[in-house]
Design an enzyme around this catalytic site. Structure first.
Site, PDB file in Angstrom:
ATOM      1  CB  SER A   1      -0.949  -0.087   1.207  1.00 55.78           C
ATOM      2  OG  SER A   1      -1.933   0.896   1.155  1.00 55.78           O
TER       3      SER A   1
ATOM      4  CG  ASP B   1      -7.470  -1.738  -3.392  1.00 54.38           C
ATOM      5  OD1 ASP B   1      -8.032  -0.893  -2.672  1.00 54.38           O
ATOM      6  OD2 ASP B   1      -6.259  -2.019  -3.301  1.00 54.38           O
TER       7      ASP B   1
ATOM      8  CG  HIS C   1      -6.058  -1.745   0.258  1.00 56.06           C
ATOM      9  ND1 HIS C   1      -5.516  -1.207  -0.897  1.00 56.06           N
ATOM     10  CD2 HIS C   1      -5.279  -1.298   1.275  1.00 56.06           C
ATOM     11  CE1 HIS C   1      -4.448  -0.465  -0.575  1.00 56.06           C
ATOM     12  NE2 HIS C   1      -4.291  -0.507   0.731  1.00 56.06           N
TER      13      HIS C   1
HETATM   14  C1  MLT Z   1      -1.369   5.917  -0.056  1.00 54.10           C
HETATM   15  O1  MLT Z   1      -1.726   6.880   0.584  1.00 54.10           O
HETATM   16  O2  MLT Z   1      -0.182   5.641  -0.282  1.00 54.10           O
HETATM   17  C2  MLT Z   1      -2.458   5.054  -0.604  1.00 54.10           C
HETATM   18  O3  MLT Z   1      -3.674   5.720  -0.547  1.00 54.10           O
HETATM   19  C3  MLT Z   1      -2.529   3.757   0.109  1.00 54.10           C
HETATM   20  C4  MLT Z   1      -2.722   3.923   1.586  1.00 54.10           C
HETATM   21  O4  MLT Z   1      -1.730   4.015   2.295  1.00 54.10           O
HETATM   22  O5  MLT Z   1      -3.859   3.943   2.051  1.00 54.10           O
END
Ligand code: MLT
Length: 205
Positions: free
Chosen positions: A105, A155, A186
């Site tokens: 992520s 996701d 996700h």
């Molecule tokens: C981010 O902010 O890098 C993406 O939205 C993924 C997350 O960390 O939620």
């Protein structure tokens, strides 16, 4: 733990045929989060696991965002360079080759930004639930770098098209990209793990 520019955990290699891993946690995680994953997907690899320096409501991250999925791109660039500098420091301190990033992520997004901006910092990357981190990047040569991407078709944070665009731009830059769109959201699934284990077993020298 050696004092370096990021709070981090380090575990030395027990199998020198395995590449070092740079473990990059998601929003709200820390340097402990992905050690177990690292040990499972590439047993015996050295593990280098920093904690993101940004705090969003107390949750560590690797760069600032303006809203979910809307990034502060100047900060993405600054933080990608700062993290690449940490990798250089840690390689010297611990005697490591360039690591393969394993990011989830937010950690996957900073790894993607590092590939685009500081390709020499990484020898490859496993990007789990990544999206395009920067709207424009300078031309980069990623020839010889292997990238595994796993995305979730359902996701809610990362539109499938966005993940596909990232995979396409990495392969246009010359990386050897394997992109799997999984029937999930996700969170990571068993299939992610199986794909990671298989991909890493093909990395050993
Ligand atoms: C981010 O902010 O890098 C993406 O939205 C993924 C997350 O960390 O939620």
């Amino acid at each position: 733990m050696t004092e370096l520019s990021f709070i981090h955990r380090f575990e030395p290699a027990t199998d020198s045929s395995r590449p070092p891993l740079l473990l990059l946690h998601g929003t709200g995680g820390d340097e402990n989060d992905l050690l177990g994953l690292g040990r499972t997907i590439s047993p015996g690899s050295a593990l280098l696991s920093p904690r993101g320096k940004i705090l969003e409501n107390g949750m560590p991250r690797f760069f600032r965002r303006l809203a979910e999925g809307v990034f502060d791109e100047a900060d993405v660039k600054f933080r990608a360079n700062e993290l690449a500098d940490f990798v250089t420091e840690a390689r010297k301190a611990y005697g490591l080759e360039a690591p393969i990033a394993v990011g989830f992520s937010n950690g996957a997004n900073i790894a993607a930004a590092m590939l685009m901006l500081r390709p020499d910092a990484l020898s490859g990357a496993a990007l789990l639930r990544a999206m395009v981190p920067l709207s424009e990047t300078p031309p980069v040569d990623l020839a010889g770098k292997r990238v595994l991407m796993t995305s979730g078709a359902m996701d809610p944070i990362i539109p499938a098209d966005n993940a596909k665009r990232l995979a396409a731009s990495l392969s246009e830059a010359g990386a050897e990209v394997q992109h799997h769109m999984l029937p999930t959201g996700h969170n990571l699934s068993q299939t992610d793990l199986q794909l990671l284990v298989k991909w890493f077993s093909e990395q050993s020298r």
